[in-house]
Design an enzyme around this catalytic site. Sequence first.
Site, PDB file in Angstrom:
ATOM      1  N   TYR A   1      -0.418  11.662   2.025  1.00 38.41           N
ATOM      2  CA  TYR A   1      -1.167  11.690   0.772  1.00 38.41           C
ATOM      3  C   TYR A   1      -0.967  13.019   0.037  1.00 38.41           C
ATOM      4  O   TYR A   1      -0.877  13.050  -1.195  1.00 38.41           O
ATOM      5  CB  TYR A   1      -2.655  11.470   1.032  1.00 38.41           C
ATOM      6  CG  TYR A   1      -3.036  10.014   1.161  1.00 38.41           C
ATOM      7  CD1 TYR A   1      -3.453   9.283   0.050  1.00 38.41           C
ATOM      8  CD2 TYR A   1      -2.984   9.359   2.387  1.00 38.41           C
ATOM      9  CE1 TYR A   1      -3.811   7.951   0.157  1.00 38.41           C
ATOM     10  CE2 TYR A   1      -3.334   8.028   2.512  1.00 38.41           C
ATOM     11  CZ  TYR A   1      -3.751   7.321   1.394  1.00 38.41           C
ATOM     12  OH  TYR A   1      -4.088   5.998   1.510  1.00 38.41           O
TER      13      TYR A   1
ATOM     14  N   HIS B   1      -6.866  -6.866  -0.538  1.00 38.11           N
ATOM     15  CA  HIS B   1      -5.850  -5.819  -0.445  1.00 38.11           C
ATOM     16  C   HIS B   1      -4.802  -6.104   0.621  1.00 38.11           C
ATOM     17  O   HIS B   1      -3.626  -5.761   0.462  1.00 38.11           O
ATOM     18  CB  HIS B   1      -6.546  -4.494  -0.141  1.00 38.11           C
ATOM     19  CG  HIS B   1      -5.617  -3.329  -0.040  1.00 38.11           C
ATOM     20  ND1 HIS B   1      -4.938  -2.811  -1.118  1.00 38.11           N
ATOM     21  CD2 HIS B   1      -5.245  -2.568   1.039  1.00 38.11           C
ATOM     22  CE1 HIS B   1      -4.203  -1.783  -0.729  1.00 38.11           C
ATOM     23  NE2 HIS B   1      -4.367  -1.618   0.573  1.00 38.11           N
TER      24      HIS B   1
ATOM     25  N   ASP C   1       0.846  -1.191   0.000  1.00 37.58           N
ATOM     26  CA  ASP C   1       0.000   0.000   0.000  1.00 37.58           C
ATOM     27  C   ASP C   1       0.892   1.256   0.000  1.00 37.58           C
ATOM     28  O   ASP C   1       1.820   1.331  -0.804  1.00 37.58           O
ATOM     29  CB  ASP C   1      -0.954  -0.078   1.197  1.00 37.58           C
ATOM     30  CG  ASP C   1      -2.005   1.009   1.232  1.00 37.58           C
ATOM     31  OD1 ASP C   1      -2.998   0.910   0.496  1.00 37.58           O
ATOM     32  OD2 ASP C   1      -1.822   1.971   1.999  1.00 37.58           O
TER      33      ASP C   1
END
Length: 298
Positions: free
Chosen positions: A215, A274, A110
């Site tokens: 982010y 995931h 991730d």
Amino acid sequence: MEVGHGRAWIDQDAGVRIGYTLAEPAGTPQESGKTVLLVHGAPQTRYAWRKVLIPLAEAGYRVVAPDYRDAGASTKPRDGYDKWTMAADLHTLLHDHLGIDGPVSVVGHDLGSMLAFGYALRYRDDVVSLTTMEAPLPGTGYYEQRKIAKSAWHFDFHAHPDIAVHLTHGRERWYITRFFDDLTYQPDAITGDDIDVYARAFEAPGAMRALCEIYRELDHDAAVHRDAVASGGKLTVPVLASGGGAQTLAANYQPMCEEIADNVTGHLVPDAGHWVPEENPDHFTRMFLDFDATARTR
């Protein structure tokens, strides 16, 4: 088998301290010369690797699983969330604090894959192999496509820290549970107790804000990574492009990695969504060991 935990000062002036877990095989692990760096994703901490630490150490690896800046036991400074700087944190942890000599195998999941990619670009001579899982890598064409998809709404949401922190304050556990509910293929792989661990981490002061800063830096990271590839060429170390076989996006990972590396192997993990190392840790471990063994013979 020895498993220990610690916190290392990386930059006292900036207040950066990194928490980590170190698992080592019995005897003198330095003799094997094998170290693997495990970089977790979000919204997680190094706890995400709990099911694979001992199997990897039993296979002869010194295993280092840090919380990157923001996560878990690590500090949450106001800035420094570009992946170039975060990679420097981990490099300092490995080579200056833990005294590890020579190159290491780097594994990311991730957001950790994005950071692992930055690490491999910045410290090319200090990497044996790179394993990426379940992330569009900033600097690739696939990242540019993926970040504007409706299902990637959280990229834009987190890139506005004031809004995201305000709306999730007091609701952190509910918020992160949504990601596990939506992206898990094995329903029993991540329990309520596991969610409690992650929820406590992101209820900590500054944790959600710092996550959002990670982010917010992604487009900047993309520019830095593109420049690094343009100036230094594609990565020459073996790269494993992986993800959960139950994820429809996983088919994109090998061609994505071929944009930035010369030697790419694609391998999807069956019966996993995931959260690969938690949903199918046995297959992940075998996959990594086979791949890295080949990489180390080059």
